[in-house]
Design a protein around this motif. Structure first.
Motif, PDB file in Angstrom:
ATOM      1  N   CYS A  58      -2.995   0.603  -4.264  1.00  0.00           N
ATOM      2  CA  CYS A  58      -2.554  -0.849  -3.849  1.00  0.00           C
ATOM      3  C   CYS A  58      -2.493  -1.239  -4.623  1.00  0.00           C
ATOM      4  O   CYS A  58      -2.028  -1.269  -6.075  1.00  0.00           O
ATOM      5  CB  CYS A  58      -4.105  -1.669  -3.902  1.00  0.00           C
ATOM      6  N   SER A  59      -0.987  -2.540  -4.351  1.00  0.00           N
ATOM      7  CA  SER A  59      -0.937  -3.695  -5.510  1.00  0.00           C
ATOM      8  C   SER A  59      -1.658  -4.782  -5.816  1.00  0.00           C
ATOM      9  O   SER A  59      -1.470  -5.710  -6.684  1.00  0.00           O
ATOM     10  CB  SER A  59       1.250  -4.069  -4.685  1.00  0.00           C
ATOM     11  N   GLU A  60      -2.962  -4.833  -5.023  1.00  0.00           N
ATOM     12  CA  GLU A  60      -3.622  -6.003  -5.466  1.00  0.00           C
ATOM     13  C   GLU A  60      -5.240  -5.671  -5.194  1.00  0.00           C
ATOM     14  O   GLU A  60      -5.555  -3.908  -5.628  1.00  0.00           O
ATOM     15  CB  GLU A  60      -4.034  -6.786  -4.159  1.00  0.00           C
ATOM     16  N   ASN A  61      -6.074  -5.964  -6.151  1.00  0.00           N
ATOM     17  CA  ASN A  61      -7.421  -5.798  -5.739  1.00  0.00           C
ATOM     18  C   ASN A  61      -7.591  -5.235  -5.489  1.00  0.00           C
ATOM     19  O   ASN A  61      -7.314  -6.055  -4.551  1.00  0.00           O
ATOM     20  CB  ASN A  61      -8.200  -6.171  -6.888  1.00  0.00           C
ATOM     21  N   ILE A  62      -8.198  -4.238  -4.865  1.00  0.00           N
ATOM     22  CA  ILE A  62      -8.561  -3.712  -3.627  1.00  0.00           C
ATOM     23  C   ILE A  62     -10.454  -4.102  -3.052  1.00  0.00           C
ATOM     24  O   ILE A  62     -10.433  -4.305  -1.815  1.00  0.00           O
ATOM     25  CB  ILE A  62      -8.796  -1.985  -3.384  1.00  0.00           C
ATOM     26  N   PHE A  63     -10.752  -4.905  -4.207  1.00  0.00           N
ATOM     27  CA  PHE A  63     -12.244  -5.867  -3.788  1.00  0.00           C
ATOM     28  C   PHE A  63     -11.801  -7.131  -3.666  1.00  0.00           C
ATOM     29  O   PHE A  63     -12.853  -7.435  -2.823  1.00  0.00           O
ATOM     30  CB  PHE A  63     -13.014  -5.633  -4.830  1.00  0.00           C
ATOM     31  N   LEU A  71       0.863  -1.186   0.059  1.00  0.00           N
ATOM     32  CA  LEU A  71      -0.194   0.149  -0.164  1.00  0.00           C
ATOM     33  C   LEU A  71       0.989   1.082  -0.233  1.00  0.00           C
ATOM     34  O   LEU A  71       2.002   1.726   0.452  1.00  0.00           O
ATOM     35  CB  LEU A  71      -0.642  -0.189   1.067  1.00  0.00           C
ATOM     36  N   VAL A  72       1.014   1.991  -1.254  1.00  0.00           N
ATOM     37  CA  VAL A  72       1.989   3.159  -1.270  1.00  0.00           C
ATOM     38  C   VAL A  72       0.370   4.842  -0.727  1.00  0.00           C
ATOM     39  O   VAL A  72      -0.122   5.054  -1.739  1.00  0.00           O
ATOM     40  CB  VAL A  72       2.666   3.587  -2.191  1.00  0.00           C
ATOM     41  N   GLU A  73       0.996   5.746   0.115  1.00  0.00           N
ATOM     42  CA  GLU A  73       0.118   6.421   0.599  1.00  0.00           C
ATOM     43  C   GLU A  73       0.993   8.336  -0.145  1.00  0.00           C
ATOM     44  O   GLU A  73       1.983   7.542  -1.036  1.00  0.00           O
ATOM     45  CB  GLU A  73      -0.399   7.169   1.590  1.00  0.00           C
ATOM     46  N   SER A  74      -0.372   8.748  -0.827  1.00  0.00           N
ATOM     47  CA  SER A  74       0.985  10.139  -1.513  1.00  0.00           C
ATOM     48  C   SER A  74      -0.262  10.881  -1.895  1.00  0.00           C
ATOM     49  O   SER A  74      -1.677  10.823  -1.234  1.00  0.00           O
ATOM     50  CB  SER A  74       1.402   9.801  -2.601  1.00  0.00           C
ATOM     51  N   GLY A  75      -0.007  12.460  -2.117  1.00  0.00           N
ATOM     52  CA  GLY A  75      -0.993  13.512  -1.508  1.00  0.00           C
ATOM     53  C   GLY A  75      -0.787  14.041  -0.452  1.00  0.00           C
ATOM     54  O   GLY A  75      -1.478  15.598  -0.150  1.00  0.00           O
TER      55      GLY A  75
END
Length: 115
Positions: A24-29, A4-8
Protein backbone atom coordinates in the motif's frame (compact mmCIF):
# COMPACT_ATOMS: atom_id res chain seq x y z
CA UNK A 1 -4.59 8.70 -4.23
CA UNK A 2 -4.21 5.37 -2.45
CA UNK A 3 -2.38 2.75 -4.46
CA UNK A 4 -2.49 -0.98 -3.81
CA UNK A 5 -0.15 -3.27 -5.70
CA UNK A 6 -0.58 -7.04 -5.51
CA UNK A 7 2.16 -9.49 -6.38
CA UNK A 8 3.13 -13.11 -5.87
CA UNK A 9 0.65 -14.85 -8.12
CA UNK A 10 1.57 -17.56 -10.56
CA UNK A 11 1.01 -21.13 -11.68
CA UNK A 12 1.15 -23.82 -8.99
CA UNK A 13 0.23 -27.48 -8.84
CA UNK A 14 -2.61 -28.71 -6.64
CA UNK A 15 -1.41 -29.06 -3.08
CA UNK A 16 1.18 -26.33 -3.55
CA UNK A 17 1.61 -22.98 -1.86
CA UNK A 18 1.85 -19.34 -2.82
CA UNK A 19 2.28 -16.14 -0.83
CA UNK A 20 0.61 -13.02 -2.15
CA UNK A 21 1.60 -9.51 -1.16
CA UNK A 22 -0.36 -6.29 -1.25
CA UNK A 23 1.80 -3.20 -0.89
CA UNK A 24 0.00 0.00 0.00
CA UNK A 25 1.12 3.56 -0.69
CA UNK A 26 -0.27 4.61 2.69
CA UNK A 27 0.04 3.47 6.27
CA UNK A 28 -2.15 0.36 6.38
CA UNK A 29 -3.31 1.24 9.90
CA UNK A 30 -5.09 4.27 8.41
CA UNK A 31 -7.72 1.87 7.07
CA UNK A 32 -10.56 0.18 8.89
CA UNK A 33 -9.68 -3.10 7.22
CA UNK A 34 -7.55 -4.71 4.57
CA UNK A 35 -9.12 -7.53 2.61
CA UNK A 36 -8.39 -10.09 -0.06
CA UNK A 37 -10.95 -11.04 -2.68
CA UNK A 38 -10.78 -13.34 -5.66
CA UNK A 39 -12.61 -13.64 -8.93
CA UNK A 40 -12.76 -16.86 -10.89
CA UNK A 41 -13.44 -16.74 -14.64
CA UNK A 42 -17.09 -16.01 -15.31
CA UNK A 43 -17.90 -15.58 -11.62
CA UNK A 44 -18.38 -12.74 -9.19
CA UNK A 45 -15.67 -11.37 -6.98
CA UNK A 46 -15.75 -13.17 -3.64
CA UNK A 47 -14.40 -12.34 -0.21
CA UNK A 48 -11.39 -14.41 0.87
CA UNK A 49 -9.90 -12.94 4.04
CA UNK A 50 -9.71 -9.75 6.06
CA UNK A 51 -7.77 -8.15 8.88
CA UNK A 52 -9.06 -5.05 10.59
CA UNK A 53 -7.16 -2.25 12.26
CA UNK A 54 -7.48 -3.98 15.62
CA UNK A 55 -6.12 -7.25 14.27
CA UNK A 56 -9.39 -9.16 14.01
CA UNK A 57 -9.14 -11.73 11.24
CA UNK A 58 -11.86 -13.42 9.22
CA UNK A 59 -11.80 -16.01 6.45
CA UNK A 60 -14.26 -17.29 3.92
CA UNK A 61 -15.27 -20.86 4.70
CA UNK A 62 -13.63 -22.39 1.58
CA UNK A 63 -10.18 -21.17 2.67
CA UNK A 64 -10.30 -21.67 6.43
CA UNK A 65 -7.39 -23.73 7.65
CA UNK A 66 -5.49 -23.26 4.38
CA UNK A 67 -4.99 -19.52 3.97
CA UNK A 68 -3.44 -17.07 6.42
CA UNK A 69 -3.69 -13.29 6.25
CA UNK A 70 -1.03 -11.19 7.93
CA UNK A 71 0.47 -7.71 7.78
CA UNK A 72 3.69 -5.79 8.22
CA UNK A 73 3.04 -2.19 9.12
CA UNK A 74 6.62 -1.10 8.55
CA UNK A 75 6.46 -2.41 4.99
CA UNK A 76 2.87 -1.17 4.50
CA UNK A 77 2.08 -4.63 3.20
CA UNK A 78 -0.61 -7.22 3.74
CA UNK A 79 0.04 -10.85 2.88
CA UNK A 80 -2.00 -13.89 2.00
CA UNK A 81 -0.22 -17.19 2.58
CA UNK A 82 -2.03 -19.90 0.64
CA UNK A 83 -1.36 -23.60 1.22
CA UNK A 84 -2.95 -26.86 0.08
CA UNK A 85 -4.10 -25.05 -3.04
CA UNK A 86 -6.92 -26.53 -5.09
CA UNK A 87 -7.95 -25.94 -8.70
CA UNK A 88 -11.01 -24.08 -7.43
CA UNK A 89 -8.67 -21.50 -5.86
CA UNK A 90 -7.82 -20.33 -9.38
CA UNK A 91 -8.66 -16.71 -10.07
CA UNK A 92 -7.50 -13.14 -9.93
CA UNK A 93 -6.75 -12.11 -6.34
CA UNK A 94 -7.44 -8.52 -5.39
CA UNK A 95 -6.49 -6.47 -2.37
CA UNK A 96 -8.98 -3.98 -0.96
CA UNK A 97 -8.58 -1.26 1.63
CA UNK A 98 -11.44 0.70 3.14
CA UNK A 99 -11.84 3.67 5.40
CA UNK A 100 -15.36 4.79 6.29
CA UNK A 101 -17.28 4.85 2.99
CA UNK A 102 -14.22 4.87 0.75
CA UNK A 103 -12.68 1.78 -0.74
CA UNK A 104 -9.58 1.20 -2.81
CA UNK A 105 -8.66 -1.77 -4.98
CA UNK A 106 -5.48 -3.08 -6.48
CA UNK A 107 -5.13 -4.32 -10.03
CA UNK A 108 -5.06 -7.98 -9.02
CA UNK A 109 -2.66 -10.87 -9.39
CA UNK A 110 -3.45 -14.10 -11.23
CA UNK A 111 -3.32 -17.40 -9.37
CA UNK A 112 -3.67 -20.58 -11.39
CA UNK A 113 -3.80 -23.98 -9.70
CA UNK A 114 -3.37 -26.71 -12.25
CA UNK A 115 -1.40 -29.87 -12.91
Amino acid sequence: QVLLVESGGGLVQPGGSLKLSCECSENIFNFNSMRWYRQAPGKERDFVASINVGGKIDYADPVKGRFTISRDGAKKTVYLQMTSLKPEDTGIYYCRANILSKEYWGQGTQVTVSS
